[in-house]
Design a protein around this motif. Structure first.
Motif, PDB file in Angstrom:
ATOM      1  N   GLN A 135       0.827  -1.214   0.000  1.00  0.00           N
ATOM      2  CA  GLN A 135       0.000   0.000   0.000  1.00  0.00           C
ATOM      3  C   GLN A 135       0.858   1.259   0.000  1.00  0.00           C
ATOM      4  O   GLN A 135       0.542   2.235  -0.674  1.00  0.00           O
ATOM      5  N   ARG A 137       3.846   1.333  -1.244  1.00  0.00           N
ATOM      6  CA  ARG A 137       4.435   1.302  -2.590  1.00  0.00           C
ATOM      7  C   ARG A 137       3.483   1.953  -3.609  1.00  0.00           C
ATOM      8  O   ARG A 137       3.898   2.713  -4.486  1.00  0.00           O
ATOM      9  N   GLU A 138       2.214   1.665  -3.468  1.00  0.00           N
ATOM     10  CA  GLU A 138       1.209   2.237  -4.363  1.00  0.00           C
ATOM     11  C   GLU A 138       1.160   3.762  -4.224  1.00  0.00           C
ATOM     12  O   GLU A 138       1.063   4.484  -5.223  1.00  0.00           O
ATOM     13  N   ARG A 142       1.996   6.393  -7.179  1.00  0.00           N
ATOM     14  CA  ARG A 142       1.047   7.457  -7.538  1.00  0.00           C
ATOM     15  C   ARG A 142       1.730   8.826  -7.463  1.00  0.00           C
ATOM     16  O   ARG A 142       1.573   9.665  -8.342  1.00  0.00           O
ATOM     17  N   ASN A 153       6.956   0.454 -10.820  1.00  0.00           N
ATOM     18  CA  ASN A 153       6.277  -0.115  -9.656  1.00  0.00           C
ATOM     19  C   ASN A 153       6.594  -1.599  -9.558  1.00  0.00           C
ATOM     20  O   ASN A 153       5.942  -2.432 -10.155  1.00  0.00           O
TER      21      ASN A 153
END
Ligand code: HPA
Length: 265
Positions: A135, A137-138, A142, A153
Protein backbone atom coordinates in the motif's frame (compact mmCIF):
# COMPACT_ATOMS: atom_id res chain seq x y z
CA UNK A 1 2.32 15.07 18.02
CA UNK A 2 3.18 11.49 17.20
CA UNK A 3 6.08 10.72 14.88
CA UNK A 4 4.58 8.15 12.54
CA UNK A 5 6.78 8.37 9.43
CA UNK A 6 10.49 7.61 9.38
CA UNK A 7 12.83 8.27 6.47
CA UNK A 8 16.07 6.32 6.20
CA UNK A 9 18.44 8.14 3.87
CA UNK A 10 20.89 5.98 1.94
CA UNK A 11 24.00 6.99 0.01
CA UNK A 12 23.77 10.64 -1.05
CA UNK A 13 20.83 11.41 1.24
CA UNK A 14 22.37 12.67 4.47
CA UNK A 15 20.64 15.95 4.93
CA UNK A 16 17.43 16.38 6.91
CA UNK A 17 16.75 19.58 4.91
CA UNK A 18 13.39 18.21 3.82
CA UNK A 19 12.19 18.69 7.37
CA UNK A 20 10.96 22.00 8.73
CA UNK A 21 12.62 23.09 12.00
CA UNK A 22 14.68 19.90 12.40
CA UNK A 23 15.99 19.06 15.86
CA UNK A 24 18.34 16.24 16.80
CA UNK A 25 17.39 13.61 19.31
CA UNK A 26 19.41 10.74 20.66
CA UNK A 27 17.36 7.55 21.02
CA UNK A 28 18.63 4.78 23.29
CA UNK A 29 18.11 1.18 22.20
CA UNK A 30 19.45 -2.17 23.47
CA UNK A 31 21.75 -2.11 20.41
CA UNK A 32 23.23 1.34 20.95
CA UNK A 33 22.09 4.94 20.72
CA UNK A 34 20.96 6.48 17.46
CA UNK A 35 20.87 10.16 16.51
CA UNK A 36 17.70 11.02 14.66
CA UNK A 37 16.57 14.34 13.17
CA UNK A 38 12.97 15.16 13.92
CA UNK A 39 10.99 17.83 12.12
CA UNK A 40 7.65 18.56 10.53
CA UNK A 41 6.17 18.63 7.06
CA UNK A 42 2.61 19.77 6.42
CA UNK A 43 1.75 19.33 10.06
CA UNK A 44 3.13 15.77 10.21
CA UNK A 45 6.09 14.98 12.39
CA UNK A 46 8.84 13.00 10.65
CA UNK A 47 12.02 11.30 11.76
CA UNK A 48 15.09 11.23 9.51
CA UNK A 49 18.04 8.91 9.88
CA UNK A 50 21.07 8.77 7.54
CA UNK A 51 21.91 5.07 7.29
CA UNK A 52 25.64 5.57 6.71
CA UNK A 53 25.99 8.44 9.19
CA UNK A 54 26.14 12.13 8.24
CA UNK A 55 29.55 11.78 6.56
CA UNK A 56 29.08 8.36 4.96
CA UNK A 57 31.40 6.92 7.59
CA UNK A 58 29.61 3.59 8.18
CA UNK A 59 30.03 0.91 5.47
CA UNK A 60 27.02 -1.26 4.54
CA UNK A 61 28.14 -4.36 6.47
CA UNK A 62 28.68 -2.34 9.68
CA UNK A 63 25.45 -0.33 9.73
CA UNK A 64 23.69 -0.92 13.06
CA UNK A 65 20.45 -2.00 11.39
CA UNK A 66 18.84 -3.24 14.60
CA UNK A 67 19.53 0.00 16.47
CA UNK A 68 18.18 2.10 13.59
CA UNK A 69 14.92 0.18 13.25
CA UNK A 70 14.43 -0.12 17.01
CA UNK A 71 15.01 3.64 17.41
CA UNK A 72 12.35 4.45 14.82
CA UNK A 73 9.96 1.98 16.43
CA UNK A 74 10.57 3.55 19.83
CA UNK A 75 9.69 6.99 18.43
CA UNK A 76 6.33 5.58 17.29
CA UNK A 77 7.14 5.27 13.59
CA UNK A 78 4.64 3.11 11.68
CA UNK A 79 5.86 3.71 8.13
CA UNK A 80 9.47 3.70 6.93
CA UNK A 81 10.49 5.17 3.58
CA UNK A 82 14.03 4.05 2.79
CA UNK A 83 16.15 5.39 -0.04
CA UNK A 84 18.77 3.22 -1.72
CA UNK A 85 21.32 3.84 -4.45
CA UNK A 86 21.35 0.78 -6.71
CA UNK A 87 23.04 -0.62 -9.77
CA UNK A 88 20.73 -1.99 -12.46
CA UNK A 89 20.77 -5.46 -14.01
CA UNK A 90 17.67 -4.76 -16.04
CA UNK A 91 18.02 -2.81 -19.32
CA UNK A 92 14.58 -1.26 -18.80
CA UNK A 93 15.58 0.24 -15.42
CA UNK A 94 18.04 2.95 -16.37
CA UNK A 95 20.29 5.33 -14.45
CA UNK A 96 18.24 8.24 -13.14
CA UNK A 97 15.06 6.14 -12.80
CA UNK A 98 13.31 5.24 -9.56
CA UNK A 99 12.10 1.77 -8.63
CA UNK A 100 9.69 0.87 -5.82
CA UNK A 101 11.05 -2.54 -4.94
CA UNK A 102 8.64 -5.43 -4.27
CA UNK A 103 10.94 -8.43 -3.70
CA UNK A 104 14.50 -9.15 -2.64
CA UNK A 105 17.22 -11.78 -2.98
CA UNK A 106 19.61 -11.93 -0.03
CA UNK A 107 23.32 -12.45 -0.66
CA UNK A 108 24.56 -10.90 2.58
CA UNK A 109 26.88 -13.00 4.76
CA UNK A 110 27.68 -11.44 8.10
CA UNK A 111 24.62 -9.60 9.32
CA UNK A 112 22.29 -10.29 12.21
CA UNK A 113 18.81 -10.44 10.68
CA UNK A 114 16.54 -10.69 13.70
CA UNK A 115 15.49 -9.09 16.98
CA UNK A 116 14.48 -12.55 18.21
CA UNK A 117 17.49 -14.52 19.41
CA UNK A 118 15.75 -17.00 21.67
CA UNK A 119 15.67 -16.46 25.45
CA UNK A 120 12.93 -14.14 26.70
CA UNK A 121 12.41 -12.72 23.20
CA UNK A 122 11.62 -16.17 21.81
CA UNK A 123 12.09 -17.31 18.22
CA UNK A 124 10.20 -15.79 15.29
CA UNK A 125 10.05 -16.91 11.68
CA UNK A 126 8.49 -13.87 10.10
CA UNK A 127 6.47 -14.16 6.88
CA UNK A 128 8.17 -12.56 3.87
CA UNK A 129 5.52 -13.03 1.19
CA UNK A 130 5.23 -9.25 0.83
CA UNK A 131 8.45 -7.86 2.32
CA UNK A 132 7.66 -4.31 1.18
CA UNK A 133 4.31 -2.73 2.08
CA UNK A 134 2.17 -2.91 -1.10
CA UNK A 135 0.00 0.00 0.00
CA UNK A 136 2.88 2.38 0.70
CA UNK A 137 4.44 1.30 -2.59
CA UNK A 138 1.21 2.24 -4.36
CA UNK A 139 1.25 5.70 -2.75
CA UNK A 140 4.87 6.17 -3.87
CA UNK A 141 4.01 5.09 -7.39
CA UNK A 142 1.05 7.46 -7.54
CA UNK A 143 3.24 10.29 -6.22
CA UNK A 144 5.94 9.52 -8.80
CA UNK A 145 3.45 9.45 -11.67
CA UNK A 146 1.82 12.68 -10.52
CA UNK A 147 5.23 14.38 -10.43
CA UNK A 148 6.02 12.87 -13.87
CA UNK A 149 9.12 11.11 -12.59
CA UNK A 150 10.51 8.01 -14.37
CA UNK A 151 9.22 5.37 -11.95
CA UNK A 152 8.80 1.57 -11.94
CA UNK A 153 6.28 -0.11 -9.66
CA UNK A 154 8.04 -3.33 -8.61
CA UNK A 155 11.45 -4.86 -9.04
CA UNK A 156 13.64 -7.46 -7.36
CA UNK A 157 16.46 -6.01 -5.27
CA UNK A 158 19.55 -8.14 -4.73
CA UNK A 159 21.47 -7.34 -1.55
CA UNK A 160 25.18 -8.12 -1.69
CA UNK A 161 27.52 -8.01 1.26
CA UNK A 162 29.78 -5.24 -0.04
CA UNK A 163 31.53 -2.99 0.56
CA UNK A 164 33.11 -3.93 -2.75
CA UNK A 165 31.14 -3.80 -5.97
CA UNK A 166 30.27 -7.08 -7.71
CA UNK A 167 32.19 -8.90 -10.41
CA UNK A 168 30.62 -9.15 -13.89
CA UNK A 169 30.32 -12.93 -13.31
CA UNK A 170 28.31 -12.30 -10.13
CA UNK A 171 26.07 -9.81 -11.92
CA UNK A 172 25.51 -12.32 -14.72
CA UNK A 173 24.50 -14.94 -12.14
CA UNK A 174 22.24 -12.54 -10.23
CA UNK A 175 20.51 -11.52 -13.44
CA UNK A 176 19.80 -15.18 -14.26
CA UNK A 177 18.35 -15.60 -10.77
CA UNK A 178 15.80 -12.88 -11.41
CA UNK A 179 17.45 -9.80 -9.90
CA UNK A 180 16.69 -6.37 -11.36
CA UNK A 181 18.73 -4.16 -9.05
CA UNK A 182 21.74 -4.57 -6.80
CA UNK A 183 22.63 -2.74 -3.60
CA UNK A 184 24.34 -3.40 -0.28
CA UNK A 185 21.97 -2.22 2.46
CA UNK A 186 18.40 -3.38 1.83
CA UNK A 187 18.82 -6.52 3.94
CA UNK A 188 18.43 -6.90 6.89
CA UNK A 189 16.74 -3.48 7.15
CA UNK A 190 13.54 -4.65 5.45
CA UNK A 191 13.50 -7.85 7.53
CA UNK A 192 13.89 -6.01 10.82
CA UNK A 193 11.20 -3.49 9.89
CA UNK A 194 8.87 -6.42 9.25
CA UNK A 195 9.74 -8.00 12.58
CA UNK A 196 9.00 -4.60 14.14
CA UNK A 197 5.62 -4.69 12.37
CA UNK A 198 6.17 -1.46 10.47
CA UNK A 199 5.21 -0.72 6.87
CA UNK A 200 8.47 -0.44 4.94
CA UNK A 201 9.08 0.72 1.37
CA UNK A 202 12.27 1.23 -0.61
CA UNK A 203 12.75 3.98 -3.13
CA UNK A 204 15.64 2.68 -5.20
CA UNK A 205 17.47 5.23 -7.31
CA UNK A 206 19.32 3.64 -10.22
CA UNK A 207 22.76 5.26 -10.25
CA UNK A 208 24.54 2.98 -12.75
CA UNK A 209 24.29 -0.18 -14.78
CA UNK A 210 25.93 -2.98 -12.79
CA UNK A 211 29.46 -4.30 -13.37
CA UNK A 212 29.92 -5.86 -16.79
CA UNK A 213 26.75 -4.19 -18.09
CA UNK A 214 28.11 -0.68 -17.59
CA UNK A 215 30.63 0.26 -20.28
CA UNK A 216 32.91 1.72 -17.58
CA UNK A 217 34.37 0.70 -14.22
CA UNK A 218 32.23 1.53 -11.18
CA UNK A 219 33.11 4.08 -8.54
CA UNK A 220 31.45 5.33 -5.38
CA UNK A 221 31.96 8.90 -6.65
CA UNK A 222 29.84 8.10 -9.70
CA UNK A 223 27.09 6.76 -7.42
CA UNK A 224 27.22 9.87 -5.21
CA UNK A 225 27.19 12.20 -8.24
CA UNK A 226 24.12 10.46 -9.65
CA UNK A 227 22.36 10.68 -6.29
CA UNK A 228 23.12 14.41 -6.17
CA UNK A 229 21.55 14.81 -9.61
CA UNK A 230 18.43 13.06 -8.36
CA UNK A 231 18.21 14.72 -4.93
CA UNK A 232 15.51 17.22 -5.90
CA UNK A 233 13.32 14.51 -7.50
CA UNK A 234 13.74 12.27 -4.49
CA UNK A 235 12.86 15.04 -2.09
CA UNK A 236 9.68 16.01 -3.97
CA UNK A 237 8.67 12.36 -4.27
CA UNK A 238 9.08 11.75 -0.54
CA UNK A 239 7.22 14.91 0.42
CA UNK A 240 4.33 14.14 -1.94
CA UNK A 241 4.10 10.61 -0.52
CA UNK A 242 4.25 11.93 3.05
CA UNK A 243 1.38 14.30 2.26
CA UNK A 244 -0.72 11.39 0.96
CA UNK A 245 0.18 8.71 3.48
CA UNK A 246 -2.51 8.14 6.03
CA UNK A 247 -2.26 5.88 9.00
CA UNK A 248 -5.19 3.60 8.31
CA UNK A 249 -4.05 0.69 6.17
CA UNK A 250 -5.38 -2.81 5.64
CA UNK A 251 -1.98 -4.39 4.87
CA UNK A 252 -0.53 -7.25 6.91
CA UNK A 253 2.60 -5.32 7.96
CA UNK A 254 1.31 -4.29 11.38
CA UNK A 255 0.57 -7.88 12.41
CA UNK A 256 3.47 -9.66 10.67
CA UNK A 257 4.64 -11.24 13.93
CA UNK A 258 1.61 -11.21 16.23
CA UNK A 259 -0.90 -12.44 13.62
CA UNK A 260 -4.27 -10.98 12.64
CA UNK A 261 -6.77 -10.21 15.36
CA UNK A 262 -9.74 -12.52 14.93
CA UNK A 263 -13.11 -10.73 14.54
CA UNK A 264 -14.73 -10.19 17.93
CA UNK A 265 -11.52 -10.83 19.88
N1 HPA B 1 26.34 -2.52 -6.84
C1 HPA B 1 26.10 -2.52 -5.53
N2 HPA B 1 25.64 -1.45 -4.88
C2 HPA B 1 25.41 -0.34 -5.60
C3 HPA B 1 25.66 -0.27 -6.98
C4 HPA B 1 26.15 -1.43 -7.65
O1 HPA B 1 26.38 -1.45 -8.88
N3 HPA B 1 25.34 0.99 -7.39
C5 HPA B 1 24.90 1.65 -6.28
N4 HPA B 1 24.95 0.85 -5.21
Amino acid sequence: MAITIGIIGGTGVYDPAMLENPREESVETPYGSVTVSIGTYRGKELAFLPRHGRQHSIPPHLVNYRANIRALKKLGVKTVLATAAVGSLNPSMKPGELVFVDQFLDFTRSRVQTFYEGGPEGVVHVDMTEPYCPQVREVLFRAGRTLRLPVHNGGTYVCTEGPRFETPAEINMLRQLGGDLVGMTGVPEVVLAREAEMCYATIAVVTNFAAGISPSRLSHDEVVAMMAENAANLRSLILQAVAWLDEERSCACHWAVTGPVAPGR
